[in-house]
Design an enzyme around this catalytic site. Structure first.
Site, PDB file in Angstrom:
ATOM      1  CB  VAL A 293      -9.479  22.902  33.363  1.00 53.00           C
ATOM      2  CG1 VAL A 293      -9.448  22.705  31.858  1.00 53.00           C
ATOM      3  CG2 VAL A 293      -8.274  22.268  34.001  1.00 53.00           C
ATOM      4  CB  SER A 294     -13.062  25.537  36.819  1.00 54.29           C
ATOM      5  OG  SER A 294     -13.092  26.679  36.008  1.00 54.29           O
ATOM      6  CB  THR A 295     -13.216  20.835  38.298  1.00 63.57           C
ATOM      7  OG1 THR A 295     -13.618  20.406  36.995  1.00 63.57           O
ATOM      8  CG2 THR A 295     -14.206  21.819  38.860  1.00 63.57           C
TER       9      THR A 295
ATOM     10  CD  GLN B 199     -13.894  22.349  33.871  1.00 62.38           C
ATOM     11  OE1 GLN B 199     -12.941  23.104  33.997  1.00 62.38           O
ATOM     12  NE2 GLN B 199     -15.128  22.778  33.774  1.00 62.38           N
TER      13      GLN B 199
ATOM     14  CB  SER C  87     -11.366  25.187  41.604  1.00 63.21           C
ATOM     15  OG  SER C  87     -12.716  25.441  41.843  1.00 63.21           O
TER      16      SER C  87
END
Length: 190
Positions: free
Chosen positions: A8-10, A13, A36
């Site tokens: 997940v990027s953040t 999330q 990220s």
């Protein structure tokens, strides 16, 4: 063995959908990174690569969950191929065990990088257009000028013992903000 890799990027999330899909695809182990940016470390991917042995498969839900650039994707693909480890991308139906899968993987990777580049360009153009209209980005200030002045006064106020009457934490609690926010504004007043 099938080894799942999710990302997940953040921080806000939720990786559960990816993890569920990977388990449904028969992954015995699932490694999840929360990273990220292009240069972010991927410790869980590193662990997955250490666990993977010849004949195993690394399984991901989407191509962009593995790498952030075509160069990175190709390097990982080459590493996996040299170690005789397959790569399966569930959403795109890619399986690098086949020649068509390897070709498709490289084509999709190029398209993903192109799309990312276009999105970056559009973002930059949008920010420049907003600045030209006098708008700036970022969050709205958490404290108004009057609140900053009051926070400074509270910080400067001394008790009968000659020590500060209020701690920074007490001031932060009073205004419903974090201590770093108070420190940031106090430093502007000095």
């Amino acid at each position: 063995m099938r080894i799942g890799v999710a990302r997940v990027s953040t921080r806000d999330q939720n990786p559960e959908a990816q993890e569920d899909a990977l388990r449904a695809a028969g992954c015995e182990k699932v490694f999840t990174d929360k990273a990220s940016g292009k240069l972010a470390r991927r410790p869980e991917l590193d662990k997955a690569l250490m666990v993977a042995r010849e004949g195993d498969q690394i399984v991901i839900t989407k191509l962009d969950r593995l790498g952030r650039s075509l160069k990175n994707l190709i390097e990982l693909s080459e590493e996996l191929r040299s170690r005789d480890i397959g790569l399966v991308v569930l959403d795109q139906g890619i399986d690098t065990a086949t020649p068509a899968g390897r070709l498709f993987f490289q084509i999709i990777g190029a398209i993903a990088e192109f799309e990312h580049s276009l999105m970056s360009d559009r973002t930059i153009e949008g920010l420049e257009a907003a600045r030209a209209r006098g708008r700036t980005g970022g969050q709205k200030p958490k404290l108004k000028a009057r609140q900053i002045k009051l926070a400074q006064e509270m910080y400067d106020e001394l008790g009968s013992d000659g020590k500060r009457r209020y701690t920074v934490q007490q001031i932060a609690d009073e205004f419903g903000v974090s201590r770093p926010t108070i420190y940031r504004h106090l430093s502007k007043e000095d």
